[in-house]
Design an enzyme around this catalytic site. Sequence first.
Site, PDB file in Angstrom:
ATOM      1  N   LYS A   1      -4.554   2.558 -18.586  1.00 18.74           N
ATOM      2  CA  LYS A   1      -3.348   3.066 -19.253  1.00 18.74           C
ATOM      3  C   LYS A   1      -2.121   2.781 -18.387  1.00 18.74           C
ATOM      4  O   LYS A   1      -2.183   2.882 -17.161  1.00 18.74           O
ATOM      5  CB  LYS A   1      -3.501   4.566 -19.504  1.00 18.74           C
TER       6      LYS A   1
ATOM      7  N   SER B   1      -1.598  10.254 -26.374  1.00 17.86           N
ATOM      8  CA  SER B   1      -0.783   9.128 -25.965  1.00 17.86           C
ATOM      9  C   SER B   1      -1.599   7.948 -25.430  1.00 17.86           C
ATOM     10  O   SER B   1      -1.065   6.878 -25.195  1.00 17.86           O
ATOM     11  CB  SER B   1       0.193   9.588 -24.872  1.00 17.86           C
TER      12      SER B   1
ATOM     13  N   SER C   1      -4.557  13.878 -24.882  1.00 19.56           N
ATOM     14  CA  SER C   1      -4.213  12.460 -25.002  1.00 19.56           C
ATOM     15  C   SER C   1      -5.344  11.481 -24.746  1.00 19.56           C
ATOM     16  O   SER C   1      -5.186  10.282 -24.963  1.00 19.56           O
ATOM     17  CB  SER C   1      -3.044  12.132 -24.063  1.00 19.56           C
TER      18      SER C   1
END
Length: 475
Positions: free
Chosen positions: A78, A153, A177
């Site tokens: 990420k 996210s 997330s």
Amino acid sequence: MDIKNTTLSALRKALDENRISAAELCKECFKAIEKDEDRIGAFITLTEEEAAKSAEKAQKRIDEGKADFLTGIPLAIKDNICTDGIKTTCASKMLESFVPPYNAHVMEKLNEQDFVIIGKTNMDEFAMGGATQTSYFKRTHNPIDTDCVPGGSSGGSAAAVAAGFVPAALGSDTGGSIRQPASFCGVTGLKPTYGRVSRYGLVAFGSSLDQIGPIANSVKDCGEILNVIAGHDTRDATSADLSETDFNRNADKPVSGLKIAIPKEFYGEAVDDEVKTAVMNAAKELEKQGAVLVSCEMPSLKYGIPAYYLIACAEAASNLSRYDGIKYGLRGEGKSYREMILDSRNKGFGDEVKRRILLGNYALSSGYFDAYYRKACALRQEIIAEYNAIFEKADVILTPTAPSVAYKIGSQDNDPVKMYMADILTVPVNIAGLPALSLPCGKDKNGMPIGMSITGKRFDEVTVLQAGSAFEKIN
């Protein structure tokens, strides 16, 4: 070799038996990305050159018979996890050109095993969002149905795994997330106990809530990655100083006698009927294996969203105050210091980030601190107390991961409150700092994945993974 749905254990065996080389496996990933990335939008940065070098280095280690579990295994990271020499943008214009001069703790741990980095995945800007639609660079689409969001996210990481671009990825979880995008994309995601994995090198959103964790194709894969990235780190004051352990050590044990709590508030009107039915069917399957279902209540769930967003936004406002256009990040224009900072932050941050900064500063301001932030902290203690009471009579808690399946892209763009309310089932776990696992438990009438969440006691990832593995075997 088809990466999609392939477990890390299978890839490890194929590499060790020379049925595929690290370089060939790396090329398979980029071949899949080249075919479908334009349709999915999972990555911000691809690292083909770095991947090729890493694969070559890993292969030498494999040939010498000295491979660790992740040696030669391709992973995605990420884009809020710092990577030395590779851009880390947090999907924001503010950090569009930022290249960290150091690695996050988790990257150091992965590099010790000579893994192969495929790229940095798309995300909501500064991890603020629930659909991976607030990124400055692109929107990410759900590989199951590209008209739908992948969740957020960590939507880029979940989409990359679901699309077969990589067998696993790292995400971060501040209010769900990792778990919510795993649910939406039909993969498995683990949020470890707060403090289990060092946050050093994770770009901060909510410092008392953030936690790095894995997204993969199976429960055991998540456990294997946690085996690598967990551990004490003196650079993170909240890092737990615990002895190392094998988090998969009970993964093959039966769940006979395991007590599973079913809190009724998590199955209320806000949750779609198909989701409730799928999760309750999963509970019944575990009961057939000998688990004991325990009814319980968690009255403070209704306060979870306001408590979470006050705490998270207050911490975000504090953490993001460092982005002033001077030390690093986008530098604006202006005739004075004040004008330059205003221009930097106005141009560098997107609407959702600005909204949360404003909310956080309001909650922390004189005259409102006691009315809002202090009450949110008191509610946090109440939520923790209710979890503790449940764990006095149960080993794990079983709930839906999200109130619904993945929704259509754009359907919540103009309704931030609706987007916030979608986190109602995940944020209590972060407030209490507990470990939680999301894994697929069915599909709705349109074939979209439904996820269930298994929450455990602090630092008891072993039991969480045991329960998840037991269900996975029959699902």
